[in-house]
Design an enzyme around this catalytic site. Sequence first.
Site, short mmCIF file in Angstrom:
data_model
loop_
_atom_site.label_atom_id
_atom_site.label_comp_id
_atom_site.label_asym_id
_atom_site.label_seq_id
_atom_site.Cartn_x
_atom_site.Cartn_y
_atom_site.Cartn_z
N LYS A 94 0.85 -1.21 0.00
CA LYS A 94 0.00 0.00 0.00
C LYS A 94 0.88 1.25 0.00
CE LYS A 94 -1.78 1.53 4.02
NZ LYS A 94 -1.45 2.93 4.33
N ASN A 95 1.90 1.26 0.85
CA ASN A 95 2.67 2.48 1.05
C ASN A 95 3.72 2.72 -0.03
OD1 ASN A 95 1.06 2.94 3.18
ND2 ASN A 95 2.57 2.42 4.76
N CYS B 172 -5.57 12.71 12.23
CA CYS B 172 -6.30 11.44 12.16
C CYS B 172 -6.13 10.76 13.52
CB CYS B 172 -5.76 10.57 11.03
SG CYS B 172 -4.16 9.89 11.40
N ARG C 62 -0.49 14.72 12.51
CA ARG C 62 -0.02 14.48 11.12
C ARG C 62 0.22 15.81 10.38
NH1 ARG C 62 -1.62 9.18 9.78
NH2 ARG C 62 -0.08 9.23 8.13
N ASP D 197 4.28 0.92 12.12
CA ASP D 197 3.10 0.25 11.56
C ASP D 197 2.96 -1.18 12.04
OD1 ASP D 197 3.22 1.88 8.30
OD2 ASP D 197 2.59 2.56 10.27
N ARG E 238 -8.73 -0.65 4.45
CA ARG E 238 -7.91 0.41 3.84
C ARG E 238 -6.53 -0.12 3.51
NH1 ARG E 238 -7.98 6.18 6.69
NH2 ARG E 238 -6.44 6.39 5.01
C1 EPZ Z 1 3.84 7.10 6.14
O1 EPZ Z 1 3.01 8.11 6.67
C2 EPZ Z 1 2.96 5.86 6.04
N1 EPZ Z 1 1.85 6.12 5.13
C3 EPZ Z 1 2.43 5.50 7.43
O2 EPZ Z 1 1.69 4.30 7.30
C4 EPZ Z 1 3.62 5.25 8.36
O3 EPZ Z 1 3.15 4.99 9.66
C5 EPZ Z 1 4.54 6.48 8.36
O4 EPZ Z 1 4.94 6.81 7.02
C6 EPZ Z 1 5.80 6.25 9.18
O5 EPZ Z 1 6.49 5.15 8.69
C7 EPZ Z 1 2.09 6.06 3.80
O6 EPZ Z 1 3.21 5.83 3.36
C8 EPZ Z 1 0.91 6.29 2.91
P1 EPZ Z 1 5.73 10.55 8.26
P2 EPZ Z 1 3.55 9.64 6.68
O7 EPZ Z 1 5.62 11.78 7.45
O8 EPZ Z 1 4.34 9.91 5.47
C9 EPZ Z 1 5.75 13.83 11.60
C10 EPZ Z 1 -0.09 2.84 7.67
O9 EPZ Z 1 -0.58 2.33 8.69
N2 EPZ Z 1 5.70 14.78 10.50
O10 EPZ Z 1 6.97 9.72 8.17
O11 EPZ Z 1 2.39 10.52 6.98
C11 EPZ Z 1 4.42 13.10 11.76
O12 EPZ Z 1 3.54 13.87 12.55
C12 EPZ Z 1 0.29 4.30 7.65
O13 EPZ Z 1 0.11 2.21 6.59
C13 EPZ Z 1 5.84 16.14 10.78
O14 EPZ Z 1 6.02 16.54 11.92
O15 EPZ Z 1 4.51 9.58 7.95
C14 EPZ Z 1 4.81 11.83 12.46
O16 EPZ Z 1 4.91 12.07 13.84
C15 EPZ Z 1 0.00 4.99 8.99
N3 EPZ Z 1 5.76 17.02 9.76
C16 EPZ Z 1 6.21 11.55 11.90
O17 EPZ Z 1 6.67 12.77 11.30
C17 EPZ Z 1 5.59 16.63 8.46
O18 EPZ Z 1 5.55 17.48 7.55
C18 EPZ Z 1 6.23 10.48 10.83
O19 EPZ Z 1 5.41 10.93 9.79
C19 EPZ Z 1 5.44 15.24 8.20
C20 EPZ Z 1 5.51 14.35 9.23
#
Ligand code: EPZ
Length: 420
Positions: free
Chosen positions: A22-23, A117, A122, A306, A398
């Site tokens: 998915k990711n 969410c 996020r 995850d 999802r």
């Molecule tokens: C990706 O989400 C994945 N989703 C998530 O999988 C996964 O948990 C996550 O990466 C971490 O590995 C997809 O790839 C579609 P991040 P993403 O940006 O990109 C903070 C699942 O269950 N952050 O790495 O949204 C954020 O708040 C889903 O399959 C900022 O502060 O994750 C979080 O605490 C859930 N500012 C941390 O970084 C930003 O601009 C990690 O977020 C972006 C993120």
Amino acid sequence: MAKFRIWGNRPLQGEITVGGSKNAALPILAATLLTESPSTIHNVPDLLDVRTMIMVLESLGARVETVDRGSYTIYPQQLKPLEPPYELIRKMRASFLVTGPLLARFGKAQVPLPGGCAIGSRPIDLHLKGFAHLGVEVSMRSGYIEGWAEKVHSGEVYLDFPSVGATENVMMLAATIEGETVIANAAREPEVVDLAHFLSLMGAEISGVGSDTVVVRGRKHLEGCSYTIMNDRIEAGTFCVAAAITKGEVIVRGVEYALLRSVLTKLEEVGVQVEKIDEYDVLVAMKERPHATNIKTMPYPGFPTDMQAQFMALLCLADGVSVITETVFESRFAHVGELERMGAKVQVEGRSAVVMGVERLTGAMVTATDLRAGAALVLAGLAAEGMTEVNGVGHIDRGYERLEEKLASLGASIERVSDE
Ligand code: EPZ
């Protein structure tokens, strides 16, 4: 929303091959918009999130054709500088990944803020900071992000946190900018690597992906191409835990061992037998009660956030006390309350959860609040005595394709019950 009805305490036996990631699929589908020519993507999992992303592409004027099961051709020629619909962005935050491609194609983008969410606020500040370092003028207006990219240029982006989405969005924009862009403190997740492989096939030159420093030499015009998505390491990890929590014996096929090393090592730590059959197949077997251990989720290659909820379900049955620390998201313990309804004993202190292992869980009515919490409740139900009903299966759909069918093929007693 439908629910799963599970009769637990049955060891899983057999073998299962995981599906497309998915990711990896979500950013790669977004990346097809970077060019006017069509791309064909194979091994795309049939998930609600994928269907949402396809709806987003179509809402922007792209045409998406189903070529075969799991294969889609995207025709982005008629793409328009439109706004992706708020309800789709709200429904799936990953829709925000079209922002980089829209900036690249039209020099501007107006995208609704994704909002928070169940697992955290996020934010997208790192995406916006990354765009700004490449010359994009970003402003925020009543829930929308407006980006103007007439004067984009290559440059150096430093991410305060190795955000997966921010790395992907910036990499997609940089792929169309001539000159050398460096993304420092980049995410190293395998799905980021898969996206980089796709962008390279489209004509960008990308090096260092999979490390914390990615160098992108972009090209103004990229070409569409055919690509096969990698398999889903989190689905694989979920099945490995399912084998362990039910004291079964399962061969999980289709994911490179190295991508799951942190999870498989932790399984061995708690006493699970893990046997590498070959580079892409692993046997997971468990005969006795798991030992306790401590888990700290980290960006890749650390233990994946995850997999935190699923592993917690296993540790709820351990013969000791485990501490799980969630360092990636600020509130990813919504599954605790539901596990407690099944007899688990978990104490949440801020970003840590203290799991006091119990001998057995008992079936109960529980509700999924997010994708991985839902998976954890299914795993707990597979191990529990009696019947468990997991409500909110839409969250699970999802990210897991036909989860109940795959588990039933391993001997689980699980059925999908649509709302009466
Ligand atoms: C990706 O989400 C994945 N989703 C998530 O999988 C996964 O948990 C996550 O990466 C971490 O590995 C997809 O790839 C579609 P991040 P993403 O940006 O990109 C903070 C699942 O269950 N952050 O790495 O949204 C954020 O708040 C889903 O399959 C900022 O502060 O994750 C979080 O605490 C859930 N500012 C941390 O970084 C930003 O601009 C990690 O977020 C972006 C993120």
